[in-house]
Design a protein around this motif. Structure first.
Motif, PDB file in Angstrom:
ATOM      1  N   LYS A  58       4.380   0.222 -19.974  1.00 50.18           N
ATOM      2  CA  LYS A  58       5.845   0.336 -19.929  1.00 50.18           C
ATOM      3  C   LYS A  58       6.362   1.184 -18.777  1.00 50.18           C
ATOM      4  CE  LYS A  58       6.849  -0.666 -24.720  1.00 50.18           C
ATOM      5  NZ  LYS A  58       7.480  -0.222 -25.953  1.00 50.18           N
ATOM      6  N   GLU A 102      11.390  -8.487 -17.609  1.00 49.53           N
ATOM      7  CA  GLU A 102      10.706  -7.829 -18.724  1.00 49.53           C
ATOM      8  C   GLU A 102      11.235  -8.435 -20.019  1.00 49.53           C
ATOM      9  OE1 GLU A 102      10.284  -3.313 -20.529  1.00 49.53           O
ATOM     10  OE2 GLU A 102      10.954  -3.588 -18.452  1.00 49.53           O
ATOM     11  N   CYS A 141       4.158  -3.925 -22.613  1.00 44.71           N
ATOM     12  CA  CYS A 141       5.288  -4.538 -21.926  1.00 44.71           C
ATOM     13  C   CYS A 141       4.827  -5.934 -21.517  1.00 44.71           C
ATOM     14  CB  CYS A 141       5.646  -3.713 -20.691  1.00 44.71           C
ATOM     15  SG  CYS A 141       6.915  -4.462 -19.662  1.00 44.71           S
TER      16      CYS A 141
END
Length: 165
Positions: A58, A102, A141
């Motif tokens: 992340k 993302e 992520c």
């Protein structure tokens, strides 16, 4: 916007290009890094026939670069056979250009990591895959690349070998 490949005869068709992405296990993601330096990082990925998916921490250089500029290219080398006596290589590769985002939505993120998990652990049970995903969920992520342009290319020697068949 995207340049045509000069050596048209070496251009892979859409099916061959997709097959390279489906077979590949890693590639190099190229981003616009800090201070104008390119940033290229090798990654595992999955191609679902339309988009590319990558996993990431992340935080870090990759996400910082993507937040500055989401445009990227991704290159996969399918074959690179060195032929010393000919001073060449018999290569096959693909490069995709696109935009990366993302995945924030939990459902999208879960679907993407499941695609990646199935590619790299095809023989795991659904329970095993679920346990692994849950274990690593918090720091995970997931990135999705929408492909704007993609080309595949192979060595002229491979083209000639196909034509001879």
């Amino acid at each position: 916007m995207f340049k045509e490949m000069r050596r048209h005869k070496q251009l892979l068709n859409a099916e061959e290009t997709a097959a390279v992405l489906e077979r590949g296990t890693s590639g190099v993601l190229a981003l616009s890094g800090e201070d104008g330096y390119p940033y290229a990082v090798p990654l595992s990925y999955v191609f679902d026939g339309e988009k590319l998916y990558f996993h990431s921490a992340k935080a870090g250089h990759k996400l910082e670069a993507l937040r500055r500029c989401p445009k990227a290219s991704f290159c996969v080398i399918d074959q690179d056979q060195i032929v010393p006596e000919e001073y060449t290589t018999y290569f096959r590769s693909v490069i995709a250009f696109g935009t990366i985002r993302e995945l924030e939505d939990e459902v999208e993120k879960r679907a993407a990591i499941e695609k990646l998990a199935r590619k790299y652990t095809p023989n795991d049970t659904p329970e095993g895959m679920d346990a692994a995903i849950r274990r690593d969920w918090a720091p995970l992520c997931m990135l999705e690349m929408t492909i704007d342009h993609m080309t595949g290319k192979e060595a002229i020697e491979l083209v000639k070998a196909k034509e001879a068949k």
